[in-house]
Design an enzyme around this catalytic site. Structure first.
Site, PDB file in Angstrom:
ATOM      1  N   SER A 161      -1.887  35.157 -10.552  1.00 25.84           N
ATOM      2  CA  SER A 161      -3.297  34.539 -10.286  1.00 25.84           C
ATOM      3  C   SER A 161      -3.270  33.861  -8.611  1.00 25.84           C
ATOM      4  CB  SER A 161      -2.522  32.681 -10.528  1.00 25.84           C
ATOM      5  OG  SER A 161      -3.031  31.310 -10.339  1.00 25.84           O
ATOM      6  N   TYR A 212       4.295  26.569  -9.771  1.00 27.57           N
ATOM      7  CA  TYR A 212       4.053  27.415 -10.627  1.00 27.57           C
ATOM      8  C   TYR A 212       3.258  28.780  -9.916  1.00 27.57           C
ATOM      9  CZ  TYR A 212      -0.271  30.184 -13.047  1.00 27.57           C
ATOM     10  OH  TYR A 212      -0.782  31.050 -14.112  1.00 27.57           O
ATOM     11  N   LYS A 239       4.226  32.964  -9.532  1.00 28.89           N
ATOM     12  CA  LYS A 239       4.029  34.499  -9.376  1.00 28.89           C
ATOM     13  C   LYS A 239       3.847  35.171  -7.883  1.00 28.89           C
ATOM     14  CE  LYS A 239       1.719  33.807 -13.756  1.00 28.89           C
ATOM     15  NZ  LYS A 239       2.270  34.452 -15.092  1.00 28.89           N
TER      16      LYS A 239
HETATM   17  C1  WQD Z   1     -10.935  23.916 -11.623  1.00 28.42           C
HETATM   18  C2  WQD Z   1     -11.592  22.216 -10.354  1.00 28.42           C
HETATM   19  C3  WQD Z   1     -10.113  20.844  -9.484  1.00 28.42           C
HETATM   20  C4  WQD Z   1      -9.614  19.630 -14.286  1.00 28.42           C
HETATM   21  C5  WQD Z   1      -5.427  26.253 -11.370  1.00 28.42           C
HETATM   22  C6  WQD Z   1      -4.553  27.206 -11.592  1.00 28.42           C
HETATM   23  C7  WQD Z   1      -5.018  28.626 -11.468  1.00 28.42           C
HETATM   24  C8  WQD Z   1      -5.752  28.780 -12.998  1.00 28.42           C
HETATM   25  C9  WQD Z   1      -6.337  27.966 -13.257  1.00 28.42           C
HETATM   26  C10 WQD Z   1      -3.497  29.583 -14.052  1.00 28.42           C
HETATM   27  C11 WQD Z   1     -10.584  21.243  -9.002  1.00 28.42           C
HETATM   28  C12 WQD Z   1     -11.580  19.622 -10.277  1.00 28.42           C
HETATM   29  C13 WQD Z   1     -10.531  19.947 -12.752  1.00 28.42           C
HETATM   30  C14 WQD Z   1     -10.277  17.290 -14.132  1.00 28.42           C
HETATM   31  C15 WQD Z   1     -12.019  18.048 -12.029  1.00 28.42           C
HETATM   32  N1  WQD Z   1      -4.329  28.710 -14.547  1.00 28.42           N
HETATM   33  N2  WQD Z   1     -10.745  20.066 -11.911  1.00 28.42           N
HETATM   34  N3  WQD Z   1     -10.705  16.995 -13.270  1.00 28.42           N
HETATM   35  O1  WQD Z   1      -6.886  24.096 -10.688  1.00 28.42           O
HETATM   36  O2  WQD Z   1      -8.277  25.818  -9.737  1.00 28.42           O
HETATM   37  O3  WQD Z   1      -6.241  26.411 -11.041  1.00 28.42           O
HETATM   38  O4  WQD Z   1      -6.059  26.317 -13.169  1.00 28.42           O
HETATM   39  O5  WQD Z   1      -3.314  30.828 -13.586  1.00 28.42           O
HETATM   40  O6  WQD Z   1      -3.835  28.930 -11.243  1.00 28.42           O
HETATM   41  O7  WQD Z   1      -4.128  26.516 -10.454  1.00 28.42           O
HETATM   42  O8  WQD Z   1      -8.374  24.994 -11.521  1.00 28.42           O
HETATM   43  O9  WQD Z   1      -9.479  23.974 -13.974  1.00 28.42           O
HETATM   44  O10 WQD Z   1      -7.630  22.471 -12.984  1.00 28.42           O
HETATM   45  O11 WQD Z   1      -9.861  22.784 -11.633  1.00 28.42           O
HETATM   46  O12 WQD Z   1     -12.103  17.307 -10.805  1.00 28.42           O
HETATM   47  O13 WQD Z   1      -9.938  16.905 -15.415  1.00 28.42           O
HETATM   48  O14 WQD Z   1     -12.346  21.628 -11.083  1.00 28.42           O
HETATM   49  O15 WQD Z   1     -10.025  19.385  -9.026  1.00 28.42           O
HETATM   50  O16 WQD Z   1     -11.468  21.370  -8.187  1.00 28.42           O
HETATM   51  P1  WQD Z   1      -7.487  25.108 -11.043  1.00 28.42           P
HETATM   52  P2  WQD Z   1      -8.571  22.970 -12.400  1.00 28.42           P
END
Ligand code: WQD
Length: 352
Positions: free
Chosen positions: A134, A160, A164
């Protein structure tokens, strides 16, 4: 010529099921191990719903074992039955938020589960391994776009991401200690979307943490509104920027890695590859694209930042293109269209 037997752990999950689909389409023999903790599985049926649908879509059959990678005996019995050419290891707990709630179960499941799998592989002299890693191993990016040379493990923002990173370190040591191991670690950026049929897709357990499933569930009325975690980042519009990659591109990225790995004749190999598009999209840009492509409204509220989030993350894509002959083909419009096609056809996910 006998097709290769490919074993995939976590093959009933979002990423695993899309990889299983393309493996079957390309005539690999696929053996799936999944403990069904993260995938909807009616007790009364032999296979998880996602895999039943994969078999219908491909008109192919797969071997499924409901098993936990914590149980070495189960693993041994499966390895006794099949001559495995390569293992693709997707089984892991993957919620950043949850990893803070129950860090021990994350370390136990993600690390000792991998150790069990590698131990049994070693016993059966199976040493070609693709690891589902990841972008979180990079922590807070020190530069953008993020290349595979970017340091890993430093300020990983959560347990998490650290699991990884730690498994990657174990794999590096293994490839040095025993030159027969050939290992590719695929560092996913943000996988989203669904198979174009809308038959399989992302079906988070409980309230989703990730942006695209939240947007999809707001659109279908399962959630009332989207909380945008901060709009005061130093980005194009103040909201977080990420490298979203279509799940089908990600699945084909696994195929490209598998083909290269099966041909790899170097010894003692550990190589890491970014799987992303190389371009960043902000939260607001994703919302706007989703609304325009699908003619839906996504009500949202700006709230405070989420702990551990970075402002922007997107990857350099040259290495996978050069060495795996792979690059992402789908754009944000395709991702939004296919995510909505899945969600609107399956408002309750795989549950009937
Ligand atoms: C994306 C953007 C949030 C939800 C994580 C893991 C990564 C992978 C994918 C496993 C950010 C914003 C999010 C919400 C929001 N998982 N957001 N409101 O955090 O980049 O990555 O998930 O492998 O390893 O770290 O993904 O989709 O959670 O967030 O504003 O309800 O959307 O702040 O900028 P992230 P995400």
């Amino acid at each position: 010529m006998q097709a290769d037997n490919i074993l995939i752990t976590g093959g009933a999950g979002f990423i695993g099921s899309h990889c299983v689909l393309v493996l079957l389409e390309l005539n690999y023999n696929v053996i799936v191990i999944d403990n069904c903790s993260n995938s909807f599985c009616e007790k009364s049926v032999s296979k998880p719903e996602a895999l039943i649908r994969v078999e219908k879509l491909t008109k192919k059959t797969l071997q499924f074992f409901q098993a936990d990678i914590q149980n070495c005996e189960n693993l041994r019995n499966i390895f006794k039955e099949f001559k495995i050419s390569c293992v693709i290891h997707c089984a892991a707990f993957k919620s950043v938020k949850e990893s803070w709630d129950v860090p021990l179960s994350y370390y136990f499941n993600n690390i000792s589960g991998s150790l069990n799998l590698l131990t049994v592989m070693n016993e059966f002299n199976i040493k070609k391994f693709i690891f589902s890693s990841s972008s979180t191993v990079y922590g807070e990016p020190q530069f953008l776009p993020i290349t595979e040379e970017h340091p890993t493990g430093q300020n990983c923002a959560n347990p998490y991401g650290r699991t990884k990173f730690m498994v990657e370190e174990i794999l590096k040591d293994l490839s040095v200690s025993d030159k027969e191991w050939c290992i590719y670690s695929l560092r996913y950026f943000n996988p989203v979307g669904a198979h174009p049929s809308g038959e399989i897709g992302e079906d988070p357990v409980g309230i989703p943490n990730n942006l695209m499933p939240v947007i999809s569930q707001v659109a279908v009325g399962k959630l009332k509104l989207l909380n945008i975690y901060g709009n005061d980042y130093d980005t194009v519009d103040g909201t977080g920027v990420r490298d979203y990659i279509h799940i089908m591109d990600l699945a084909y990225g696994h195929i490209a890695a598998l083909v290269a790995l099966l041909q790899e004749n170097n010894l003692g190999v550990f190589k890491a590859y970014n799987l992303g598009t190389g371009s960043g999209t902000s939260v607001l840009q994703l919302i706007n694209t989703f609304e325009n492509v699908n003619n839906v409204k996504i009500p949202y509220k700006i709230v405070e930042r989420r702990t551990g989030d970075t402002a922007a993350s997107y990857c350099a894509v040259q290495l996978a293109k050069k060495e795996l002959n792979w690059e992402a083909k789908y754009g944000i419009t395709d991702m939004c269209r296919d995510a909505w096609n899945w969600q609107s056809k399956n408002p309750k996910g795989y549950q009937k």
